[in-house]
Design a protein around this motif. Structure first.
Motif, mmCIF file in Angstrom:
data_model
loop_
_atom_site.group_PDB
_atom_site.id
_atom_site.type_symbol
_atom_site.label_atom_id
_atom_site.label_comp_id
_atom_site.label_asym_id
_atom_site.label_seq_id
_atom_site.Cartn_x
_atom_site.Cartn_y
_atom_site.Cartn_z
ATOM 1 N N LEU A 152 0.706 -1.598 0.067
ATOM 2 C CA LEU A 152 -0.127 0.099 0.110
ATOM 3 C C LEU A 152 0.903 1.170 0.097
ATOM 4 N N VAL A 153 1.989 1.120 0.399
ATOM 5 C CA VAL A 153 2.933 2.566 0.588
ATOM 6 C C VAL A 153 4.174 2.021 0.391
ATOM 7 N N GLY A 154 5.623 3.229 -0.204
ATOM 8 C CA GLY A 154 6.955 2.743 -0.306
ATOM 9 C C GLY A 154 7.342 2.504 1.229
ATOM 10 N N SER A 155 8.051 1.609 1.298
ATOM 11 C CA SER A 155 8.651 1.128 2.750
ATOM 12 C C SER A 155 10.367 0.684 2.311
ATOM 13 N N ALA A 166 2.817 -4.517 -3.877
ATOM 14 C CA ALA A 166 1.605 -3.174 -4.994
ATOM 15 C C ALA A 166 1.667 -3.442 -6.542
ATOM 16 N N LEU A 243 -4.324 4.224 7.302
ATOM 17 C CA LEU A 243 -3.093 4.850 6.409
ATOM 18 C C LEU A 243 -3.274 5.599 5.107
ATOM 19 N N ARG A 244 -4.297 5.220 4.632
ATOM 20 C CA ARG A 244 -4.304 5.988 3.251
ATOM 21 C C ARG A 244 -4.266 7.748 3.292
ATOM 22 N N PRO A 247 -0.306 11.648 4.928
ATOM 23 C CA PRO A 247 0.751 12.685 4.059
ATOM 24 C C PRO A 247 1.980 10.578 3.943
ATOM 25 N N ARG A 248 1.508 10.528 2.137
ATOM 26 C CA ARG A 248 2.218 9.737 2.091
ATOM 27 C C ARG A 248 3.829 9.452 2.494
ATOM 28 N N PRO A 249 4.939 10.462 2.488
ATOM 29 C CA PRO A 249 6.233 10.325 3.050
ATOM 30 C C PRO A 249 6.167 10.400 4.333
ATOM 31 N N ALA A 251 3.167 8.225 5.271
ATOM 32 C CA ALA A 251 3.468 6.622 5.580
ATOM 33 C C ALA A 251 4.755 5.656 5.430
ATOM 34 N N THR A 252 5.192 6.138 4.502
ATOM 35 C CA THR A 252 6.686 5.491 4.528
ATOM 36 C C THR A 252 7.404 5.407 5.060
#
Ligand code: NAP
Length: 271
Positions: A152-155, A166, A243-244, A247-249, A251-252
């Motif tokens: 779901l998100v970069g890690s 993904a 999670l969604r 903010p994307r950064p 979440a990563t």
């Protein structure tokens, strides 16, 4: 298809489980055999395949074929087409694909990332293409891909793994849209931390607040979701929405910290 039909009526006579020797795959096998489906189980270890197949034959009396195969091998497109052509599969489950151990992308040989791309991207595409063509002709069937919350998100520490998981989610969404009028059910079942032999062997450590799900609970939930939605999250939709909403950064950064914790390494990047 009607929700009242049994699994055997909807997806018989035989299911192919890629990564079917243990853990989630073996639970799918047991549940499907209990519903009367014959099985073909694929994995690398002959010993584990034989043990699981023998137990299922004894308990359920169905036919169980085993195939020893590395699903990341370069000749997978031709192997996939031979395997699919040989039997009448009403259901294909692509389960293999966990990461074993983690570290920074550049601290690993490139072969490790490429192996995950082969296992989680190229091989599911090959089996999906071969199997879905036959299912569309018959107007019935099902395909389940097993992904991860990592998709779901970069890690960090699992960059290539997360990207490959993904791929499976997005592939399933598109295939579901294309095949929804053809009587063929497509599902991506998204696992969170799950108690499997591979996970136990791989040196994951206990993290407070993260309780692994039982593999049978996951397999049973995924079979229940097949035909109802393109993507099913074992953790529930609310956790995914949370999670969604991040903010994307952030979440990563959060996912990277969890990866580091789970594998007992000290996070030394970011922020
Ligand atoms: N366990 C978790 O916490 C967790 C969390 C999120 C998502 N998932 C997903 O759940 C799925 C199952 O994970 P798992 O923990 O059971 O571990 P796994 O390493 O994916 O093993 C599952 C099955 O796949 C087979 N397999 C693995 N690599 C293979 C290969 N290259 N070729 C052929 N067969 C292969 C294994 O047998 P052999 O090793 O003998 O080949 C086993 O039967 C994966 O897709 C993973 O991404 C797991």
């Amino acid at each position: 298809m009607s929700g009242a039909a049994t699994l055997a009526e909807r997806y018989g006579p035989r299911a192919l489980i890629l990564g079917g020797s243990e853990g989630i795959g073996a639970e799918f096998a047991d549940l499907l055999a209990g519903s009367g489906l014959d099985l073909t189980l694929v994995a690398r270890s002959a010993a584990a395949l034989n043990e699981t197949a023998g137990k299922i034959r004894r308990v359920h009396g169905v036919d169980v074929e085993i195939i020893e195969l590395d699903l990341a091998a370069p000749d997978i497109p031709s192997r996939a087409s031979d395997i699919i052509a040989a039997r009448d599969y009403g259901l294909v489950i692509y389960n293999a694909g966990a990461t074993h151990g983690v570290s920074l992308f550049l601290d690993q040989p490139v072969e490790r990332a490429l192996n995950l791309v082969a296992l989680n991207c190229a091989s599911p595409v090959a089996f999906a293409h071969a199997a879905l063509g036959k299912m569309r002709e018959k107007g019935r069937g099902g395909l389940i891909l097993i992904s991860s919350m990592s998709g779901l998100v970069g890690s960090g520490y699992v960059a290539a793994y997360a990207a490959s998981k993904a791929f499976e989610i997005v592939l399933a969404e598109g295939l579901h849209w294309e095949l929804q009028r053809d009587g063929v059910d497509i599902l991506c079942a998204v696992a969170s931390l799950t108690d499997t032999p591979a996970m136990q062997r791989s040196g994951m450590v206990a993290v407070e607040g993260l309780t692994p799900m039982d593999a049978r609970t996951f397999a049973s939930g995924a079979l229940g979701a097949l035909g109802t939605t393109p993507v099913w999250y074992a953790v529930g939709d609310t956790a995914v929405e949370g999670l969604r909403a991040m903010p994307r950064p952030a979440a990563t950064a959060n996912a990277s910290a969890i990866s580091a914790q789970l594998w007992g390494i000290e996070a030394d990047r970011g922020g």
